[in-house]
Design a protein around this motif. Structure first.
Motif, PDB file in Angstrom:
ATOM      1  N   UNK A   1     -13.843  20.656   7.663  1.00 60.59           N
ATOM      2  CA  UNK A   1     -13.998  19.444   8.467  1.00 60.59           C
ATOM      3  C   UNK A   1     -13.296  19.537   9.814  1.00 60.59           C
ATOM      4  N   UNK A   2     -12.386  20.505   9.970  1.00 63.92           N
ATOM      5  CA  UNK A   2     -11.691  20.626  11.249  1.00 63.92           C
ATOM      6  C   UNK A   2     -12.671  20.855  12.396  1.00 63.92           C
ATOM      7  N   UNK A   3     -13.775  21.532  12.112  1.00 67.05           N
ATOM      8  CA  UNK A   3     -14.757  21.800  13.160  1.00 67.05           C
ATOM      9  C   UNK A   3     -15.224  20.535  13.832  1.00 67.05           C
ATOM     10  N   UNK A   4     -15.706  19.580  13.034  1.00 69.38           N
ATOM     11  CA  UNK A   4     -16.212  18.356  13.655  1.00 69.38           C
ATOM     12  C   UNK A   4     -15.106  17.359  13.976  1.00 69.38           C
ATOM     13  N   UNK A   5     -13.941  17.475  13.368  1.00 73.35           N
ATOM     14  CA  UNK A   5     -12.834  16.609  13.775  1.00 73.35           C
ATOM     15  C   UNK A   5     -12.456  16.904  15.229  1.00 73.35           C
ATOM     16  N   UNK A   6     -12.535  18.173  15.596  1.00 71.17           N
ATOM     17  CA  UNK A   6     -12.207  18.534  16.973  1.00 71.17           C
ATOM     18  C   UNK A   6     -13.352  18.206  17.921  1.00 71.17           C
ATOM     19  N   UNK A   7     -14.589  18.550  17.534  1.00 73.38           N
ATOM     20  CA  UNK A   7     -15.690  18.348  18.475  1.00 73.38           C
ATOM     21  C   UNK A   7     -16.036  16.880  18.676  1.00 73.38           C
ATOM     22  N   UNK A   8     -15.928  16.054  17.632  1.00 75.06           N
ATOM     23  CA  UNK A   8     -16.365  14.665  17.824  1.00 75.06           C
ATOM     24  C   UNK A   8     -15.220  13.725  18.172  1.00 75.06           C
ATOM     25  N   UNK A   9     -14.000  14.254  18.325  1.00 72.82           N
ATOM     26  CA  UNK A   9     -12.893  13.359  18.653  1.00 72.82           C
ATOM     27  C   UNK A   9     -11.935  14.001  19.655  1.00 72.82           C
ATOM     28  N   UNK A  10     -11.295  15.071  19.225  1.00 68.99           N
ATOM     29  CA  UNK A  10     -10.214  15.634  20.029  1.00 68.99           C
ATOM     30  C   UNK A  10     -10.688  16.121  21.395  1.00 68.99           C
ATOM     31  N   UNK A  11     -11.777  16.876  21.418  1.00 70.73           N
ATOM     32  CA  UNK A  11     -12.260  17.416  22.693  1.00 70.73           C
ATOM     33  C   UNK A  11     -12.752  16.315  23.624  1.00 70.73           C
TER      34      UNK A  11
ATOM     35  N   UNK B   1       5.321  15.627  16.487  1.00 65.93           N
ATOM     36  CA  UNK B   1       3.863  15.714  16.443  1.00 65.93           C
ATOM     37  C   UNK B   1       3.409  15.887  15.002  1.00 65.93           C
ATOM     38  N   UNK B   2       2.350  15.191  14.635  1.00 66.23           N
ATOM     39  CA  UNK B   2       1.754  15.359  13.315  1.00 66.23           C
ATOM     40  C   UNK B   2       0.259  15.574  13.504  1.00 66.23           C
ATOM     41  N   UNK B   3      -0.264  16.644  12.940  1.00 67.44           N
ATOM     42  CA  UNK B   3      -1.679  16.943  13.117  1.00 67.44           C
ATOM     43  C   UNK B   3      -2.174  17.707  11.900  1.00 67.44           C
ATOM     44  N   UNK B   4      -3.466  18.001  11.897  1.00 71.71           N
ATOM     45  CA  UNK B   4      -4.034  18.788  10.811  1.00 71.71           C
ATOM     46  C   UNK B   4      -3.339  20.144  10.746  1.00 71.71           C
ATOM     47  N   UNK B   5      -2.881  20.506   9.569  1.00 72.93           N
ATOM     48  CA  UNK B   5      -2.202  21.778   9.436  1.00 72.93           C
ATOM     49  C   UNK B   5      -2.755  22.642   8.324  1.00 72.93           C
TER      50      UNK B   5
END
Length: 325
Positions: free
Chosen positions: A255-265, A246-250
């Motif tokens: 920017x993690x806030x909107x990376x999760x809300x507008x894509x991952x979730x 697995x490779x992800x933001x570490x």
């Protein structure tokens, strides 16, 4: 002469960011050789004709200055360092394209809307601001502008169908407020050679009961992450140790806030279905009312940023970082 405008989005983009040219057709030919070549759908004669259109259309505006701003990424660096000087050279209109932080772009945009002070003539900003532009009506809507006031400086060869994502930059009123300039894609990175190695495929199928391939659901992604983590891949030209599935933001980043809300979730099922956005709850988990106004993002206010899908998505992200990264 300074060009004064209340435009706060991409209202001037049709003028400033179409194919650039130089002060005469010979210089334009040199530009086509250096920057365009065979990358255009136009043949060489068509390219030169378009360059001539820019030369002619710009004559009434020689001496104007246009200030543009964007965040600092590679696409916009090219616009600032190559396209802006080229446009200046052909038209006599001085284009200054500033590169600043993403947050600073939003701050200056907000300041301009609140004070009516013209800080910049055109902004390259996220399409997520489409609701703001539509509600505040301080950005020129390009649909009406191209058909009216801006008709004479709208490239007759412009085909809006060439732009990917115009549905995201069109307001609830059906008007286009921004032109998509660049986009980020969600990608699945994987070792193609390992996924096609016969021993690897056989071992995976023996363990999980289905063929190894690009995952089409969350459980398959987790199986693949588990399978490769710690696996000795030396037989396939890889390392014997230190393999992760697995490779992800570490790294901590705003920017993690909107990376999760507008894509991952939303990939986990948060929000409603719909194109370009779900209604009444979009892919950010924000609910809008019947007039397309945001009313809340948490479950108690009708949103979805803390619903079951969102919780599942964040839980899995943390779990996979801990186990497989």
């Amino acid at each position: 002469m300074r060009l004064r405008s209340t435009a706060t989005a991409m209202a001037l983009a049709l003028v400033a960011f179409q194919a650039p040219a130089w002060a005469d057709i010979e210089a334009a030919k040199a530009f086509l050789d250096a920057e365009i070549g065979d990358m255009s759908v136009l043949d060489r004669a068509g390219q030169e004709a378009e360059m001539q259109w820019f030369i002619d259309a710009a004559k009434p505006y020689a001496g104007m200055e246009i200030k543009v701003v964007s965040e600092t990424i590679g696409t916009h660096e090219y616009e600032s360092k190559v396209l802006a000087p080229a446009f200046t050279a052909i038209t006599g209109i001085k284009v200054t394209h500033d590169l600043i932080g993403e947050g600073d772009v939003v701050e200056k945009l907000q300041t301009q809307m609140q004070t009516s002070e013209n800080i910049y003539d055109a902004y390259i900003n996220d399409s997520d601001l489409i609701g703001t532009h539509w509600r505040y009506q301080q950005a020129r809507n390009l649909t009406d502008w191209m058909a009216g006031e801006g008709a004479a400086v709208t490239n007759p060869g412009l085909d809006l169908a060439d732009f990917i994502g115009t549905s995201f930059t069109t307001g609830p009123d059906g008007k286009l407020y921004q032109l998509p300039d660049q986009q980020f894609a969600n990608l699945y990175w994987f070792r193609y050679d390992w996924f096609n190695d016969q021993k690897t495929k056989d071992d995976f199928k023996a363990k999980y009961g289905y063929d190894l391939g690009v995952p089409v659901n969350w459980s398959a992604y987790e199986d693949i992450a588990e399978f490769f983590t710690g696996r000795d891949m030396s037989y396939a030209g890889g390392p014997a140790t230190g393999v992760y599935g697995n490779m992800d933001y570490g790294k901590k980043d705003p920017s993690l806030g909107w990376r999760y809300t507008d894509a991952w979730m939303s990939m986990a099922g948060m929000g409603d279905k719909g194109e370009p956005n779900g209604l009444p709850v979009d892919e950010w988990g924000v609910r809008v009312d019947e007039n397309s106004r945001p009313v809340g993002s948490c479950v108690t206010r009708g949103g979805a940023t803390n619903d079951a899908a969102a919780v599942y998505a964040v839980t899995k992200a943390i779990e996979w970082l801990q186990k497989y990264s």
